[in-house]
Write a protein that holds these residues in place. Structure first.
Motif, PDB file in Angstrom:
ATOM      1  N   LEU A 165       1.874  -7.717  -3.487  1.00 28.65           N
ATOM      2  CA  LEU A 165       1.710  -9.165  -3.682  1.00 28.65           C
ATOM      3  C   LEU A 165       2.436  -9.646  -4.936  1.00 28.65           C
ATOM      4  O   LEU A 165       3.131 -10.663  -4.908  1.00 28.65           O
ATOM      5  N   ALA A 193       6.166  -9.631  -4.584  1.00 30.52           N
ATOM      6  CA  ALA A 193       6.604 -10.773  -3.785  1.00 30.52           C
ATOM      7  C   ALA A 193       6.520 -12.060  -4.602  1.00 30.52           C
ATOM      8  O   ALA A 193       7.407 -12.919  -4.525  1.00 30.52           O
ATOM      9  N   LEU A 213       3.981 -13.825   6.810  1.00 31.91           N
ATOM     10  CA  LEU A 213       3.056 -13.072   7.672  1.00 31.91           C
ATOM     11  C   LEU A 213       3.192 -11.578   7.421  1.00 31.91           C
ATOM     12  O   LEU A 213       2.211 -10.847   7.419  1.00 31.91           O
ATOM     13  N   ILE A 228       4.037 -10.089   4.623  1.00 31.59           N
ATOM     14  CA  ILE A 228       3.332  -9.767   3.378  1.00 31.59           C
ATOM     15  C   ILE A 228       1.833  -9.757   3.635  1.00 31.59           C
ATOM     16  O   ILE A 228       1.132  -8.807   3.284  1.00 31.59           O
ATOM     17  N   LEU A 229       1.340 -10.831   4.278  1.00 35.37           N
ATOM     18  CA  LEU A 229      -0.105 -10.966   4.502  1.00 35.37           C
ATOM     19  C   LEU A 229      -0.651  -9.772   5.283  1.00 35.37           C
ATOM     20  O   LEU A 229      -1.631  -9.144   4.885  1.00 35.37           O
ATOM     21  N   VAL A 241      -0.587  -6.479   3.207  1.00 34.56           N
ATOM     22  CA  VAL A 241      -1.605  -6.443   2.157  1.00 34.56           C
ATOM     23  C   VAL A 241      -2.992  -6.304   2.775  1.00 34.56           C
ATOM     24  O   VAL A 241      -3.822  -5.520   2.315  1.00 34.56           O
ATOM     25  N   LEU A 242      -3.210  -7.045   3.859  1.00 29.65           N
ATOM     26  CA  LEU A 242      -4.499  -6.982   4.550  1.00 29.65           C
ATOM     27  C   LEU A 242      -4.755  -5.564   5.071  1.00 29.65           C
ATOM     28  O   LEU A 242      -5.853  -5.013   4.906  1.00 29.65           O
ATOM     29  N   ASN A 299      -5.670  -3.305   2.240  1.00 33.52           N
ATOM     30  CA  ASN A 299      -7.025  -3.573   1.762  1.00 33.52           C
ATOM     31  C   ASN A 299      -8.077  -3.033   2.728  1.00 33.52           C
ATOM     32  O   ASN A 299      -9.115  -2.521   2.301  1.00 33.52           O
ATOM     33  N   LEU A 300      -7.821  -3.171   4.035  1.00 36.09           N
ATOM     34  CA  LEU A 300      -8.748  -2.615   5.030  1.00 36.09           C
ATOM     35  C   LEU A 300      -8.844  -1.102   4.871  1.00 36.09           C
ATOM     36  O   LEU A 300      -9.926  -0.522   4.901  1.00 36.09           O
ATOM     37  N   ASP A 310     -10.975  -0.223   1.970  1.00 41.35           N
ATOM     38  CA  ASP A 310     -12.406  -0.285   2.294  1.00 41.35           C
ATOM     39  C   ASP A 310     -12.852   1.003   2.977  1.00 41.35           C
ATOM     40  O   ASP A 310     -13.902   1.568   2.654  1.00 41.35           O
ATOM     41  N   ARG A 313     -12.989   3.868   0.607  1.00 39.32           N
ATOM     42  CA  ARG A 313     -14.155   3.792  -0.261  1.00 39.32           C
ATOM     43  C   ARG A 313     -15.387   4.317   0.475  1.00 39.32           C
ATOM     44  O   ARG A 313     -16.161   5.100  -0.067  1.00 39.32           O
ATOM     45  N   ARG A 346     -22.753   0.609  -0.298  1.00 38.47           N
ATOM     46  CA  ARG A 346     -23.626  -0.560  -0.191  1.00 38.47           C
ATOM     47  C   ARG A 346     -23.232  -1.655  -1.184  1.00 38.47           C
ATOM     48  O   ARG A 346     -23.591  -2.799  -1.014  1.00 38.47           O
ATOM     49  N   ALA A 347     -22.553  -1.257  -2.245  1.00 39.28           N
ATOM     50  CA  ALA A 347     -22.316  -2.199  -3.340  1.00 39.28           C
ATOM     51  C   ALA A 347     -21.444  -3.377  -2.934  1.00 39.28           C
ATOM     52  O   ALA A 347     -21.698  -4.505  -3.339  1.00 39.28           O
ATOM     53  N   ALA A 348     -20.403  -3.134  -2.167  1.00 42.67           N
ATOM     54  CA  ALA A 348     -19.510  -4.240  -1.842  1.00 42.67           C
ATOM     55  C   ALA A 348     -19.436  -4.506  -0.353  1.00 42.67           C
ATOM     56  O   ALA A 348     -20.185  -5.203   0.194  1.00 42.67           O
TER      57      ALA A 348
END
Lengths: 342, 306
Positions: free
Chosen positions: B236, B239, B278, B280-281, B284-285, B288-289, B292, B295, B304-306
């Motif tokens: 991000l 860019a 699109l 980039i989006l 990045v998405l 991030n997935l 998750d 983690r 449980r925290a996030a």
């Protein structure tokens, strides 16, 4: 409480000096010296060069230069722009209200929508709505906001023609910048002269909508996620069960017993978004030609206007640490455990 | 004898059943999160396209087809199947530019993560192991760096060093550094109080051995998750710098740089603006997935925290 504030203040001071060292060092790291940069491409007579260096105090040893820089700062002298010859602090104060207005509106948008979405998602945990909110907020969190701004302009301004493309106000209005907040200035001007300034307030509002949405997108995503997880955590507490068992209405349990306690971490996160907002302002203001601090700094970098870059960054960084300090204090007030922690 | 053997065999089987291999356990945790798997598949495709860009991309990213300026994507009227996602203002094939741009974005992402991960771990460990002088000094320095908005700090660094690929990576790495230092220090401090560290210390392990062999491996889980997340923010930020004209310079097909030049065409050619954004989006998405999922798999405490 007093010692708590003092202790936090004590942490603030070295950070501030660290930032002055950073902004001081910044200029010294540029290849060549500031005189060459100021004189531009022209060839420089070595004697004139030496004189200019002497006049600016740049021939002194570094520690003496740093001391000069600090004493100038202490006297409130932030130097002047190489391009406009204006005082940097004066330029900052004229432009800052524009950024503040945008940031406040963005934060308002992000908090209202984010809190609402977060609370509803937590209540309806596991539902389609919950998944939708989580999905959308993860997308918002991943959003390249400079592109998001262009997409919104393309759709709402170019295709639908609902909102203006850029700036703070239509050029046909001439509103005196009394407060610097365009919404207030336009409102007052319209009230003073309804005929001449008809529609000024609405115009100012329309100019604000898209930039606020763009700047508020990432904070919105963060707030929604944080509210949801914080609500889910508090909803499992014993006192919430007790409140429910007492027969209180669900709305009262949610808003009075749960939300109030769930808000504490959310407020911290909101405070931390100030840095994100200042960074985002650089992009948002560039896209929407919004005459604020972000665009000012980017333009200054483009024009190699180093005094503005140096002290503009100093001001912004100071603002960020001050807000974080205030958030810390507020957090201490809200939560005694933090206050008394060593 | 045989009985004893088979009994032994049975216990071994039991053990194997109750303790799956770490890799298998990781995959179970990770694949439980459908979004993470989808993100990983998407990123595999992007990585594949990036590595084999010259063979995958239909054209050269800088080849200009002067007869086909601003051709719409293939599925629109006036589009041509020769240019699947259309062409830009200079008649360059957008798909080819995006594929070559993936190379650049992923390269910037991977290198800047490494450039901040390694010094970040070292500084964080030093801060945790030397709490008298070095620790506070390092942490105050990190506070200063955290006080500057990330993008602004990156912009300032690029303004000093000058725009370009290497400087973009340096700027992004410097911005990400405090996160790693703080995370490493925090997890190292927790580990330092554990018995196994004391045991190792009593056994005569030196500081360096304690730092890198005893403590560090047990701090890796949150660091890996953080590295994934900072990989996406690196993309991000790269860019954003490109968009501001401070990143990789044209005609190099960097995603953000492509958007900067596309701004003038939002009224006539939406695809020039939409496609790089699109890309980039989605990237990045997807990362991030994946983060998750990582983690969930690596750090069950945080689940449980996030």
């Amino acid at each position: 409480m007093f010692t708590f504030i003092l202790r936090r203040l004590g942490l603030l001071i070295p950070t501030f000096f660290g930032i002055t060292l950073l902004t001081f060092g910044l200029i010294r790291m540029i290849p060549g010296d500031p005189v060459e940069v100021m004189m531009g491409e022209r060839s420089l007579d070595p004697q004139m060069h030496a004189e200019a260096l002497h006049r600016l105090g740049l021939d002194k040893p570094l520690y003496a230069q740093y001391f000069d820089y600090l004493s100038n700062l202490a006297r409130g002298d932030l130097g002047q722009s190489l391009v406009t010859r204006e005082n940097v602090w004066a330029e900052f104060t004229t432009l800052f209200p524009a950024t503040l207005e945008l940031a406040l509106c963005a934060m308002l948008f992000a908090s209202v929508v984010g809190l609402l979405a977060g609370v509803l998602a937590a209540i309806k945990r596991g539902s389609l709505f919950d998944h939708g909110v989580m999905g959308i907020s993860l997308t918002g969190f991943s959003m390249p906001i400079f592109w998001w701004g262009l997409v919104l302009i393309m759709f709402f301004s170019v295709s639908l023609g609902w909102t203006p493309v850029s700036g703070r106000l239509d050029l046909m209005f001439d509103i005196p910048p009394d407060t610097g907040f365009m919404l207030i200035d336009a409102w007052r001007a319209e009230a003073a002269d309804p005929e001449y300034n008809a529609g000024a307030f609405k115009d100012a509002l329309m100019h604000l909508i898209l930039p606020s949405i763009v700047l508020g997108t990432i904070p919105l995503a963060v707030i929604a996620r944080m509210t949801r997880s914080s609500m889910l955590e508090v909803m499992q507490e014993d006192y919430v069960r007790t409140a429910r068992a007492k027969g209180l209405s669900p709305a009262r349990v949610i808003f009075v017993h749960t939300l109030r306690n769930a808000l504490i971490p959310v407020l911290t996160v909101m405070g931390l978004q100030v840095g994100v907002l200042m960074g985002g302002a650089v992009l948002t203001e560039t896209i929407f030609s919004w005459p604020g601090i972000g665009k000012w700094l980017i333009d200054a970098i483009g024009r190699r206007d180093y005094p503005v870059v140096q002290n503009g960054i100093l001001i912004v960084a100071t603002l960020v640490i001050l807000t974080n300090f205030i958030v810390d204090i507020l957090y201490g007030i809200a939560n005694p455990r933090i206050r008394h922690a060593k | 004898m045989t009985q004893a053997n088979s009994a032994l065999q049975a216990t071994a089987d039991d053990v194997a059943v109750s303790y799956p291999s770490p890799l298998k356990e990781f995959w179970q945790g990770f694949s439980f999160n459908k979004g993470a798997v989808a993100g990983m598949l998407f990123m595999l495709v992007v990585f594949f396209a990036a590595i084999f860009a010259p063979w995958v991309a239909p054209y050269s990213p800088i080849e200009q087809f002067r007869d086909h300026l601003l051709t719409p994507p293939a599925w629109l009227e006036g589009g041509s199947s020769a240019y699947l996602l259309g062409t830009d203002e200079l008649g360059r094939d957008i798909l080819s530019r995006l594929i070559h741009g993936a190379r650049l974005s992923l390269f910037i992402g991977v290198s800047s993560v490494l450039m901040s991960l390694i010094p970040g771990i070292a500084l964080g460990l030093v801060a945790a192991f030397f709490p008298r002088v070095a620790g506070p000094a390092i942490m105050r320095l990190m506070d200063v760096m955290m006080a500057l908005p990330a993008l602004l700090l990156a912009v300032a660094i690029v303004a000093i060093l000058g725009p370009g690929l290497i400087n973009t990576m340096i700027a992004i790495a410097v911005v990400a550094l405090p996160g790693y230092v703080r995370l490493t220090r925090a997890s190292a401090l927790t580990e330092l109080n554990r018995d196994y560290v004391t045991a190792s210390r009593v056994a005569g392990a030196g500081k360096l051995r304690l730092m890198f062999v005893t403590v560090l491996p047990n701090c890796m889980a949150p660091l890996i998750v953080h590295a994934t997340m900072s990989f996406s923010s690196a993309i991000l930020e790269a860019a954003a710098l490109g968009f501001l004209g401070l990143g990789v310079q044209p005609p190099t097909p960097e995603w953000g740089t492509m958007l900067a030049s596309a701004r003038d065409y939002i009224e006539r050619a939406w695809w020039v603006v939409t496609m790089p954004g699109l890309t980039i989006l989605f990237s990045v998405l997807a990362i991030n997935l994946m983060g998750d999922g990582l983690r969930d798999a690596l750090d069950p405490k945080l689940k449980r925290a996030a």
